[in-house]
Write an enzyme that holds these catalytic residues in place. Structure first.
Site, mmCIF file in Angstrom:
data_model
loop_
_atom_site.group_PDB
_atom_site.id
_atom_site.type_symbol
_atom_site.label_atom_id
_atom_site.label_comp_id
_atom_site.label_asym_id
_atom_site.label_seq_id
_atom_site.Cartn_x
_atom_site.Cartn_y
_atom_site.Cartn_z
ATOM 1 N N HIS A 3 1.125 -1.367 0.007
ATOM 2 C CA HIS A 3 -0.011 0.147 0.149
ATOM 3 C C HIS A 3 0.443 1.526 0.229
ATOM 4 C CE1 HIS A 3 -3.115 -2.366 1.280
ATOM 5 N NE2 HIS A 3 -2.485 -3.038 2.105
ATOM 6 N N THR A 4 0.438 2.623 -0.555
ATOM 7 C CA THR A 4 0.947 3.290 -0.445
ATOM 8 C C THR A 4 1.011 4.138 0.842
ATOM 9 O OG1 THR A 4 -0.235 4.397 -2.286
ATOM 10 C CG2 THR A 4 1.208 5.881 -0.860
ATOM 11 N N GLN A 5 2.930 4.354 1.732
ATOM 12 C CA GLN A 5 3.027 4.584 2.477
ATOM 13 C C GLN A 5 3.457 6.320 2.232
ATOM 14 O OE1 GLN A 5 2.672 2.454 5.422
ATOM 15 N NE2 GLN A 5 1.439 1.766 4.003
ATOM 16 N N SER A 6 3.235 6.758 2.139
ATOM 17 C CA SER A 6 3.788 7.867 1.875
ATOM 18 C C SER A 6 2.399 9.187 1.004
ATOM 19 C CB SER A 6 4.717 8.501 0.923
ATOM 20 O OG SER A 6 4.843 7.567 0.014
ATOM 21 N N TRP A 51 -3.706 8.089 5.746
ATOM 22 C CA TRP A 51 -2.662 9.163 6.919
ATOM 23 C C TRP A 51 -3.249 10.690 6.893
ATOM 24 C CZ3 TRP A 51 2.838 8.520 7.203
ATOM 25 C CH2 TRP A 51 3.084 7.303 6.998
#
Length: 270
Positions: free
Chosen positions: A32-35, A141
């Site tokens: 998954h997108t972590q930023s 996030w």
């Protein structure tokens, strides 16, 4: 001998043909997108005697680029609550348009039992959603500030992407946690001080915080949205909650000539 993991326990490729790597790819874990990519900065909120003021600017930044200038990061939930979000804008939109809308439809319209979501209910639900996503190693996030009216008094609490939760009379997320909190705590150092804060004073302090953030936070802008949640009781003793929206407020910018008087600015001799 072939020492690659996919060859363990099987014959050589030159005898039985090349290995089908699709089996290896299918067994890999999901990623998954972590930023965060497009982000929003601070949300500022302050309790006062009779309600809560919450504000957030309208900028969504693509890295350091001021990409979207009309992104409202406050959302009303039901009749008692306003939620503000900083952090990843796509996750914010997921929370606003899917998570909270589904919650509202389920609790207030499908049930049709006269029950209305209060600020504490929305906050408890969101904190558990954030914690559940964190446990799946696919966090949302965002830092969420939940402001509203609950059980005859103002409500203000925060939850972040790790599921960490806490409440205070003055809260701020993003860069505001460093710049706005000291200004807010001058007025509201503890819960006892809330009784002495008027609605006008609270709005004035939040406006001052937004002004400081505009000049000091490179991811902020001079247009913002503010919501004022006020609770009271009518003559029959029934609780009444009013949410006043002030959208597209524009700060009056002062001239940048004051920078010439700052020690070390430009090529001046110091």
């Amino acid at each position: 001998m072939n020492h690659l993991p996919e060859a363990w326990g099987r014959p050589r490729d030159d005898i039985y043909g090349a290995y089908d790597h699709s089996f290896v790819a299918a067994s890999q874990p999901n990623t998954h997108t972590q930023s965060p990519i497009v982000t929003g900065t601070s949300v500022v909120a302050l309790k006062f005697n009779g309600g809560v003021v919450i504000a957030a600017d309208n900028l969504a930044s693509y890295g350091s680029l001021a990409r979207f200038t009309d992104m409202e990061r406050l959302r009303q939930v039901g009749t008692h609550t306003v939620v503000g979000a900083s952090g990843d804008v796509s996750d914010m939109q997921h929370i606003f348009t899917k998570t909270l809308e589904n919650l509202t439809i389920s609790e207030e319209y499908q049930s049709d039992d006269g029950h209305r979501l209060r600020a504490k209910h929305v906050y408890s639900y969101l904190s558990r959603v954030l914690y559940q996503r964190r446990n799946k190693f696919n966090p949302l996030w965002n830092v969420l500030l939940v402001a509203g009216w609950d059980e005859g008094k103002p409500f203000l609490a925060s939850a972040d992407l790790l599921g960490t939760t806490f409440s205070a009379p003055a809260l701020a997320s993003g860069f505001g946690a460093h710049l706005a909190i000291p200004l807010l705590r001058r007025v509201a150092p503890d819960e006892a001080a809330v009784e002495g804060i008027t609605r006008e004073r609270a709005i004035e302090v939040v406006e001052e915080c937004m002004k400081v953030l505009f000049y000091r936070d490179a991811r902020s802008m001079n247009r913002y949205t503010m919501a004022v949640v006020t609770g009271s009781k009518d003559e029959a003793g029934k609780e009444k909650v009013d949410i006043e929206w002030r959208k597209d407020i524009e700060l009056k910018q002062q001239s940048w000539k004051f920078a010439e008087g700052i020690r070390g600015y430009g090529a001046q001799t110091v």
